[in-house]
Motif scaffolding. Structure first.
Motif, PDB file in Angstrom:
ATOM      1  N   ILE A  78       3.992 -95.776  -5.857  1.00 39.42           N
ATOM      2  CA  ILE A  78       3.593 -94.379  -6.074  1.00 39.42           C
ATOM      3  C   ILE A  78       2.118 -94.315  -6.443  1.00 39.42           C
ATOM      4  CG2 ILE A  78       4.058 -92.262  -7.395  1.00 39.42           C
ATOM      5  CD1 ILE A  78       6.885 -93.347  -7.898  1.00 39.42           C
ATOM      6  N   GLY A  79       1.687 -95.292  -7.265  1.00 39.19           N
ATOM      7  CA  GLY A  79       0.282 -95.367  -7.679  1.00 39.19           C
ATOM      8  C   GLY A  79      -0.650 -95.529  -6.491  1.00 39.19           C
ATOM      9  N   LEU A  80      -0.231 -96.326  -5.517  1.00 38.94           N
ATOM     10  CA  LEU A  80      -1.060 -96.541  -4.322  1.00 38.94           C
ATOM     11  C   LEU A  80      -1.250 -95.222  -3.563  1.00 38.94           C
ATOM     12  CD1 LEU A  80      -2.513 -98.418  -2.347  1.00 38.94           C
ATOM     13  CD2 LEU A  80      -0.310 -98.957  -1.331  1.00 38.94           C
ATOM     14  N   ILE A  81      -0.148 -94.468  -3.426  1.00 39.44           N
ATOM     15  CA  ILE A  81      -0.246 -93.165  -2.753  1.00 39.44           C
ATOM     16  C   ILE A  81      -1.173 -92.240  -3.542  1.00 39.44           C
ATOM     17  CG2 ILE A  81       1.064 -91.124  -1.997  1.00 39.44           C
ATOM     18  CD1 ILE A  81       3.520 -93.111  -1.806  1.00 39.44           C
ATOM     19  N   ALA A  82      -0.985 -92.241  -4.881  1.00 42.37           N
ATOM     20  CA  ALA A  82      -1.831 -91.398  -5.735  1.00 42.37           C
ATOM     21  C   ALA A  82      -3.293 -91.792  -5.604  1.00 42.37           C
ATOM     22  CB  ALA A  82      -1.371 -91.508  -7.196  1.00 42.37           C
ATOM     23  N   MET A  83      -3.557 -93.110  -5.511  1.00 46.02           N
ATOM     24  CA  MET A  83      -4.946 -93.576  -5.415  1.00 46.02           C
ATOM     25  C   MET A  83      -5.580 -93.167  -4.094  1.00 46.02           C
ATOM     26  SD  MET A  83      -6.083 -94.694  -8.064  1.00 46.02           S
ATOM     27  CE  MET A  83      -4.955 -93.545  -8.776  1.00 46.02           C
ATOM     28  N   LEU A  84      -4.780 -93.201  -3.013  1.00 47.57           N
ATOM     29  CA  LEU A  84      -5.324 -92.782  -1.719  1.00 47.57           C
ATOM     30  C   LEU A  84      -5.660 -91.290  -1.776  1.00 47.57           C
ATOM     31  CD1 LEU A  84      -3.013 -94.797   0.674  1.00 47.57           C
ATOM     32  CD2 LEU A  84      -5.442 -95.189   0.222  1.00 47.57           C
ATOM     33  N   TYR A  85      -4.810 -90.525  -2.474  1.00 44.41           N
ATOM     34  CA  TYR A  85      -5.088 -89.092  -2.648  1.00 44.41           C
ATOM     35  C   TYR A  85      -6.351 -88.907  -3.491  1.00 44.41           C
ATOM     36  CZ  TYR A  85      -4.279 -84.149  -3.468  1.00 44.41           C
ATOM     37  OH  TYR A  85      -4.426 -82.783  -3.504  1.00 44.41           O
ATOM     38  N   HIS A  86      -6.485 -89.739  -4.527  1.00 43.63           N
ATOM     39  CA  HIS A  86      -7.690 -89.681  -5.356  1.00 43.63           C
ATOM     40  C   HIS A  86      -8.931 -89.980  -4.513  1.00 43.63           C
ATOM     41  CE1 HIS A  86     -10.610 -90.394  -8.504  1.00 43.63           C
ATOM     42  NE2 HIS A  86     -10.867 -91.565  -7.951  1.00 43.63           N
TER      43      HIS A  86
ATOM     44  N   ALA B  19     -18.478 -92.640 -12.828  1.00 44.35           N
ATOM     45  CA  ALA B  19     -18.477 -94.057 -12.466  1.00 44.35           C
ATOM     46  C   ALA B  19     -17.044 -94.554 -12.279  1.00 44.35           C
ATOM     47  CB  ALA B  19     -19.183 -94.867 -13.557  1.00 44.35           C
ATOM     48  N   GLY B  20     -16.168 -94.145 -13.193  1.00 41.73           N
ATOM     49  CA  GLY B  20     -14.762 -94.542 -13.094  1.00 41.73           C
ATOM     50  C   GLY B  20     -14.101 -93.978 -11.848  1.00 41.73           C
ATOM     51  N   GLY B  21     -14.422 -92.743 -11.517  1.00 36.27           N
ATOM     52  CA  GLY B  21     -13.847 -92.111 -10.330  1.00 36.27           C
ATOM     53  C   GLY B  21     -14.290 -92.816  -9.068  1.00 36.27           C
ATOM     54  N   MET B  22     -15.560 -93.211  -9.041  1.00 29.77           N
ATOM     55  CA  MET B  22     -16.090 -93.921  -7.880  1.00 29.77           C
ATOM     56  C   MET B  22     -15.398 -95.269  -7.736  1.00 29.77           C
ATOM     57  SD  MET B  22     -18.175 -93.050  -5.588  1.00 29.77           S
ATOM     58  CE  MET B  22     -19.673 -92.123  -5.791  1.00 29.77           C
ATOM     59  N   LEU B  23     -15.318 -95.994  -8.872  1.00 28.26           N
ATOM     60  CA  LEU B  23     -14.666 -97.302  -8.845  1.00 28.26           C
ATOM     61  C   LEU B  23     -13.199 -97.171  -8.440  1.00 28.26           C
ATOM     62  CD1 LEU B  23     -15.205-100.216 -11.198  1.00 28.26           C
ATOM     63  CD2 LEU B  23     -12.866 -99.473 -10.878  1.00 28.26           C
ATOM     64  N   ALA B  24     -12.520 -96.170  -8.993  1.00 32.11           N
ATOM     65  CA  ALA B  24     -11.104 -95.974  -8.677  1.00 32.11           C
ATOM     66  C   ALA B  24     -10.923 -95.649  -7.194  1.00 32.11           C
ATOM     67  CB  ALA B  24     -10.515 -94.856  -9.539  1.00 32.11           C
ATOM     68  N   ALA B  25     -11.814 -94.830  -6.650  1.00 32.75           N
ATOM     69  CA  ALA B  25     -11.684 -94.414  -5.257  1.00 32.75           C
ATOM     70  C   ALA B  25     -11.855 -95.595  -4.311  1.00 32.75           C
ATOM     71  CB  ALA B  25     -12.701 -93.322  -4.942  1.00 32.75           C
ATOM     72  N   PHE B  26     -12.792 -96.485  -4.636  1.00 30.59           N
ATOM     73  CA  PHE B  26     -13.074 -97.599  -3.732  1.00 30.59           C
ATOM     74  C   PHE B  26     -12.190 -98.817  -3.991  1.00 30.59           C
ATOM     75  CE2 PHE B  26     -17.143 -95.376  -3.016  1.00 30.59           C
ATOM     76  CZ  PHE B  26     -17.142 -95.406  -1.629  1.00 30.59           C
ATOM     77  N   LEU B  27     -11.922 -99.124  -5.262  1.00 32.62           N
ATOM     78  CA  LEU B  27     -11.258-100.395  -5.568  1.00 32.62           C
ATOM     79  C   LEU B  27      -9.770-100.302  -5.877  1.00 32.62           C
ATOM     80  CD1 LEU B  27     -13.838-102.392  -7.715  1.00 32.62           C
ATOM     81  CD2 LEU B  27     -13.203-102.737  -5.326  1.00 32.62           C
ATOM     82  N   LEU B  28      -9.341 -99.230  -6.529  1.00 33.69           N
ATOM     83  CA  LEU B  28      -7.956 -99.233  -7.005  1.00 33.69           C
ATOM     84  C   LEU B  28      -6.903 -99.255  -5.899  1.00 33.69           C
ATOM     85  CD1 LEU B  28      -7.666 -97.396 -10.424  1.00 33.69           C
ATOM     86  CD2 LEU B  28      -8.395 -99.701  -9.858  1.00 33.69           C
ATOM     87  N   PRO B  29      -7.115 -98.580  -4.736  1.00 33.60           N
ATOM     88  CA  PRO B  29      -6.067 -98.685  -3.719  1.00 33.60           C
ATOM     89  C   PRO B  29      -5.782-100.135  -3.312  1.00 33.60           C
ATOM     90  CG  PRO B  29      -7.528 -96.890  -3.169  1.00 33.60           C
ATOM     91  CD  PRO B  29      -8.150 -97.612  -4.330  1.00 33.60           C
ATOM     92  N   VAL B  30      -6.837-100.897  -2.981  1.00 35.99           N
ATOM     93  CA  VAL B  30      -6.607-102.274  -2.529  1.00 35.99           C
ATOM     94  C   VAL B  30      -6.119-103.145  -3.679  1.00 35.99           C
ATOM     95  CG1 VAL B  30      -9.036-102.980  -2.805  1.00 35.99           C
ATOM     96  CG2 VAL B  30      -7.577-104.223  -1.231  1.00 35.99           C
ATOM     97  N   LEU B  31      -6.613-102.891  -4.905  1.00 37.96           N
ATOM     98  CA  LEU B  31      -6.160-103.703  -6.041  1.00 37.96           C
ATOM     99  C   LEU B  31      -4.688-103.447  -6.343  1.00 37.96           C
ATOM    100  CD1 LEU B  31      -9.152-103.703  -8.576  1.00 37.96           C
ATOM    101  CD2 LEU B  31      -8.395-105.516  -7.032  1.00 37.96           C
ATOM    102  N   MET B  32      -4.271-102.158  -6.298  1.00 41.66           N
ATOM    103  CA  MET B  32      -2.858-101.851  -6.545  1.00 41.66           C
ATOM    104  C   MET B  32      -1.986-102.500  -5.483  1.00 41.66           C
ATOM    105  SD  MET B  32      -2.079 -98.137  -8.011  1.00 41.66           S
ATOM    106  CE  MET B  32      -2.894 -97.447  -9.426  1.00 41.66           C
ATOM    107  N   LEU B  33      -2.466-102.467  -4.245  1.00 39.65           N
ATOM    108  CA  LEU B  33      -1.698-103.062  -3.148  1.00 39.65           C
ATOM    109  C   LEU B  33      -1.501-104.558  -3.393  1.00 39.65           C
ATOM    110  CD1 LEU B  33      -0.442-102.732  -0.284  1.00 39.65           C
ATOM    111  CD2 LEU B  33      -2.680-103.365   0.631  1.00 39.65           C
ATOM    112  N   VAL B  34      -2.588-105.250  -3.763  1.00 41.73           N
ATOM    113  CA  VAL B  34      -2.505-106.705  -3.921  1.00 41.73           C
ATOM    114  C   VAL B  34      -1.813-107.082  -5.225  1.00 41.73           C
ATOM    115  CG1 VAL B  34      -3.824-108.837  -4.152  1.00 41.73           C
ATOM    116  CG2 VAL B  34      -4.522-107.131  -2.463  1.00 41.73           C
ATOM    117  N   THR B  35      -2.321-106.568  -6.379  1.00 44.76           N
ATOM    118  CA  THR B  35      -1.772-107.017  -7.662  1.00 44.76           C
ATOM    119  C   THR B  35      -0.396-106.415  -7.958  1.00 44.76           C
ATOM    120  OG1 THR B  35      -2.608-105.253  -9.099  1.00 44.76           O
ATOM    121  CG2 THR B  35      -4.124-107.043  -8.603  1.00 44.76           C
ATOM    122  N   GLY B  36      -0.149-105.214  -7.448  1.00 45.99           N
ATOM    123  CA  GLY B  36       1.088-104.532  -7.826  1.00 45.99           C
ATOM    124  C   GLY B  36       2.203-104.635  -6.818  1.00 45.99           C
ATOM    125  N   ILE B  37       1.861-104.898  -5.541  1.00 43.24           N
ATOM    126  CA  ILE B  37       2.901-104.900  -4.511  1.00 43.24           C
ATOM    127  C   ILE B  37       2.986-106.251  -3.791  1.00 43.24           C
ATOM    128  CG2 ILE B  37       3.716-103.782  -2.399  1.00 43.24           C
ATOM    129  CD1 ILE B  37       2.180-101.239  -3.403  1.00 43.24           C
TER     130      ILE B  37
END
Lengths: 133, 120
Positions: A78-86, B19-37
């Motif tokens: 769910i977080g991944l989907i939310a992040m893509l939306y973000h 700064a956090g929003g920028m970092l989250a937009a660029f890095l968090l999707p791929v990080l969540m995919l790798v570390t979380g899934i």
């Protein structure tokens, strides 16, 4: 707050808690705001990993096993989907906060959005390769 | 009368939010995919997050820099949205206390992360 020694009590219109359900722009705004929970919780999860890393190999491996629990996997999906939306909303917002001008014309918002998605693709690919190599 | 002009803290908290929003937009999707899934589901090699590999990364200065940014900036970003979101749900009282609680939390996480990284 105000420093005036005034006894006036201006009328404040009551705000029902479901005001944001009334139209789609408000709903999108609230969905965008809700992504903050995933952002914070993900960062705290990483913080937890860092404390585990310091505590030693056993504790760190326990953290890795913890992440396999369905709760965490579902959270991250769910977080991944939310992040893509973000990302999408952030890239839409970026041209509104940064004014970019080339020559005499302002660079169109859509163009900046597309460029940011292209950069996103490169960053994602690089991080993916570096992490999994 | 004394000069009662008080400088706004908005530039600081908004910079960290941005700064956090920028970092989250660029890095968090791929990080969540790798570390979380991918890693927890065993879809990639076991050694991706081996203790030694992560430790070596976290002990390098580049690694420390990446980690403090990736852990603290998203908290500053998220807490800013949370704080302003409370007003959207009608919070009027205790704004100041909420402010110190929210941003104090982000500052505490930042401080603790820095200390932990320096201990490594």
């Amino acid at each position: 707050m105000s420093n005036y020694l005034s006894k006036r009590k201006p009328y404040q219109q009551p705000l029902p808690n479901n005001w944001w359900l009334k139209n789609s722009a408000y709903r999108q705004y609230m969905a965008r705001s809700a992504t903050c929970f995933f952002v914070i919780l993900y960062a705290l999860n990483l913080f937890w990993a860092l404390t585990a890393l310091i505590a030693g190999e056993e504790v760190f491996n326990a953290w890795l096993v913890n992440q396999q629990a369905p709760f965490y996997v579902v959270f991250h999906v769910i977080g991944l989907i939310a992040m893509l939306y973000h990302s999408q909303t952030w890239f839409m917002l970026a041209p509104k906060t940064i004014y970019v001008q080339l020559g005499k014309v302002k660079v169109p918002d859509k163009k900046i959005e597309v460029i940011m998605w292209l950069v996103w693709c490169v960053v994602t690919l690089v991080v993916f390769v570096v992490l999994l190599r | 009368m004394k000069n009662q002009y008080v400088r706004s803290n908005e530039p600081i908290v908004w910079s960290l939010f941005g700064a956090g929003g920028m970092l989250a937009a660029f890095l968090l999707p791929v990080l969540m995919l790798v570390t979380g899934i991918l890693v927890p589901m065993g879809l990639v090699g076991d050694d991706v997050f081996s203790y030694q590999r992560v430790l070596t990364f976290a002990q390098s200065w580049l690694g420390k820099l990446i980690l403090i940014a990736t852990i603290s900036l998203p908290v500053w970003h998220g807490i800013h949205r949370f704080y302003h979101g409370l007003r959207d749900f009608g919070q009027k009282k205790g704004r100041k206390l909420t402010f110190y609680f929210c941003y104090g939390f982000a500052a505490a996480i930042t401080f603790c992360t820095a200390v932990l990284l320096l201990l490594l």
